[in-house]
Design a protein around this motif. Structure first.
Motif, PDB file in Angstrom:
ATOM      1  N   GLU A  25     -99.031  47.019  16.720  1.00 48.96           N
ATOM      2  CA  GLU A  25     -98.118  47.529  17.745  1.00 48.96           C
ATOM      3  C   GLU A  25     -96.759  47.895  17.131  1.00 48.96           C
ATOM      4  OE1 GLU A  25     -96.237  46.213  22.072  1.00 48.96           O
ATOM      5  OE2 GLU A  25     -97.602  44.864  21.042  1.00 48.96           O
ATOM      6  N   MET A  26     -96.250  47.045  16.265  1.00 52.02           N
ATOM      7  CA  MET A  26     -94.975  47.326  15.602  1.00 52.02           C
ATOM      8  C   MET A  26     -95.071  48.567  14.718  1.00 52.02           C
ATOM      9  SD  MET A  26     -92.581  45.368  16.607  1.00 52.02           S
ATOM     10  CE  MET A  26     -91.384  45.784  15.371  1.00 52.02           C
ATOM     11  N   ALA A  27     -96.190  48.733  14.028  1.00 57.58           N
ATOM     12  CA  ALA A  27     -96.373  49.919  13.187  1.00 57.58           C
ATOM     13  C   ALA A  27     -96.376  51.186  14.037  1.00 57.58           C
ATOM     14  CB  ALA A  27     -97.668  49.797  12.384  1.00 57.58           C
ATOM     15  N   ALA A  28     -97.024  51.131  15.197  1.00 54.31           N
ATOM     16  CA  ALA A  28     -97.063  52.295  16.091  1.00 54.31           C
ATOM     17  C   ALA A  28     -95.669  52.616  16.623  1.00 54.31           C
ATOM     18  CB  ALA A  28     -98.030  52.044  17.244  1.00 54.31           C
ATOM     19  N   MET A  29     -94.911  51.590  17.012  1.00 59.25           N
ATOM     20  CA  MET A  29     -93.554  51.822  17.526  1.00 59.25           C
ATOM     21  C   MET A  29     -92.633  52.346  16.419  1.00 59.25           C
ATOM     22  SD  MET A  29     -92.820  48.817  20.317  1.00 59.25           S
ATOM     23  CE  MET A  29     -93.227  47.434  19.282  1.00 59.25           C
ATOM     24  N   THR A  30     -92.810  51.851  15.216  1.00 61.05           N
ATOM     25  CA  THR A  30     -92.006  52.324  14.091  1.00 61.05           C
ATOM     26  C   THR A  30     -92.299  53.789  13.798  1.00 61.05           C
ATOM     27  OG1 THR A  30     -91.887  50.125  13.129  1.00 61.05           O
ATOM     28  CG2 THR A  30     -91.499  51.960  11.636  1.00 61.05           C
TER      29      THR A  30
END
Length: 93
Positions: A25-30
């Motif tokens: 999820e963090m990778a997608a938001m980044t």
């Protein structure tokens, strides 16, 4: 929390899976943030912020339900849905 029918290995697997999900999820938001920054550097408004209608603000151009982009372009959208669609379109283009 370990229940009577589980082992500590089950709990550790669940913790690892939750951490993996958070990492994804963090990778997608980044990636989205990086794309927005790239577009902004190129001079494209991504409509990243907006102000909705409020009677006490005294903005004569906004009507109830409308939203004005406060990022860079100042465009007026007919609704929140239109504003979100414009964000999505800016990121796709």
């Amino acid at each position: 929390m370990i229940y009577f029918d589980e082992t500590s290995a089950d709990e550790l697997d669940a913790i690892r899976e939750q951490r993996r999900d958070v990492d994804l999820e963090m990778a997608a938001m980044t990636a989205v943030g990086d794309r927005m920054a790239e577009l902004r550097r190129a001079g494209v408004c991504t409509h990243g912020s907006a102000q909705g209608y409020r009677e006490d603000l005294g903005d004569p151009e906004l009507r109830p339900g409308q939203v004005r982009c406060t990022d860079t372009c100042g465009r007026i959208f007919a609704s929140d849905d239109d504003w979100y669609a414009a964000i999505d379109a800016a990121l796709r283009d």
